[in-house]
Design an enzyme around this catalytic site. Structure first.
Site, PDB file in Angstrom:
ATOM      1  N   SER A  14       0.853  -1.188   0.000  1.00  0.00           N
ATOM      2  CA  SER A  14       0.000   0.000   0.000  1.00  0.00           C
ATOM      3  C   SER A  14       0.889   1.238   0.000  1.00  0.00           C
ATOM      4  CB  SER A  14      -0.916   0.004   1.230  1.00  0.00           C
ATOM      5  OG  SER A  14      -1.710   1.171   1.248  1.00  0.00           O
ATOM      6  N   PHE A  15       1.024   1.857  -1.169  1.00  0.00           N
ATOM      7  CA  PHE A  15       1.845   3.060  -1.316  1.00  0.00           C
ATOM      8  C   PHE A  15       1.004   4.316  -1.529  1.00  0.00           C
ATOM      9  CE2 PHE A  15       4.887  -0.255  -2.262  1.00  0.00           C
ATOM     10  CZ  PHE A  15       6.075   0.225  -1.736  1.00  0.00           C
ATOM     11  N   GLY A  16      -0.141   4.144  -2.205  1.00  0.00           N
ATOM     12  CA  GLY A  16      -0.965   5.310  -2.481  1.00  0.00           C
ATOM     13  C   GLY A  16      -0.585   6.057  -3.744  1.00  0.00           C
ATOM     14  N   CYS A  39      -5.644   1.094  -9.919  1.00  0.00           N
ATOM     15  CA  CYS A  39      -4.885   0.862  -8.692  1.00  0.00           C
ATOM     16  C   CYS A  39      -5.810   0.892  -7.482  1.00  0.00           C
ATOM     17  CB  CYS A  39      -3.788   1.911  -8.527  1.00  0.00           C
ATOM     18  SG  CYS A  39      -2.836   1.676  -7.011  1.00  0.00           S
TER      19      CYS A  39
END
Length: 205
Positions: free
Chosen positions: A124-126, A194
């Site tokens: 989970s990077f965003g 995404c």
């Protein structure tokens, strides 16, 4: 022990400044022989194989992948404005025995603390991004750095606006594509699905 190009124990910012890591951090360069035999979207390559959007978060990472002989490398998704990364942890290993099937996933997954092969992870990077003033110059250098038979792909991500709804969202994607074209990349990939963006903001929906 194998060390990945991106260190999951460090923050995104630390990886951005200090990486790439492992074998990608050395100075060894793989040199191809002969002429490119394959075609990818009109571009000649030695092998239609490479690294997609994800671990190649800036020009240093892309150059490292090119040096190791990958012919198709994608510069991590960029935006029309600076966008922060989610806080740690960004990558966690999963405790999964055997194949990770949809049936197993539906029952829920358990995270662990050890990275061991064969490995399954979640992240989970965003979809973080530097501002265009930075990534355009960085990407221009990488495009020039690519050798014969190599293609640098530019990844783009629209940013959902606080006002204007879907129309403004589409306009941001269009502006992003124009900014990306200015870098002279020959291939652009749009990020349409995404999950980090949230279900209500996925353009594929």
């Amino acid at each position: 022990m194998f060390k990945p190009i991106y260190n999951p124990k460090k923050t995104y910012e630390e990886n951005f400044k200090e990486g790439p890591f492992g074998m990608y951090g050395n100075q060894k360069i793989y040199k191809e022989k002969g002429e490119p035999k394959y075609e990818f979207l009109g571009q000649r390559v030695y092998l239609p194989f490479g690294i997609p959007s994800g671990p190649l978060i800036n020009g240093n990472y892309v150059k490292a992948a090119l040096d190791k002989g990958y012919d198709l490398v994608e510069y991590k998704d960029t935006r029309t404005r600076k966008y922060p990364c989610h806080p740690l942890p960004n990558i966690v290993p999963l405790n999964c025995t055997g194949k990770l099937t949809l049936k197993k996933a539906e029952k829920g997954l358990v995270v662990t603390t050890k990275y061991k092969r064969p490995i399954s992870i979640t992240n989970s990077f965003g979809v973080p991004s530097m501002d265009p003033a930075y990534w355009q110059n960085d990407l221009r250098e990488v495009v020039k750095y690519a050798k014969k038979g190599q293609v640098v792909i530019g990844g783009i991500q629209g940013t959902f606006p606080t006002k204007g709804g879907f129309k403004a969202y589409m306009e941001d994607f269009v502006q992003m594509a124009k900014l990306m074209m200015e870098t002279k990349v020959k291939v652009i990939e749009l990020n349409l699905s995404c999950p980090n963006e949230g279900v209500g903001r996925l353009l594929c929906h």
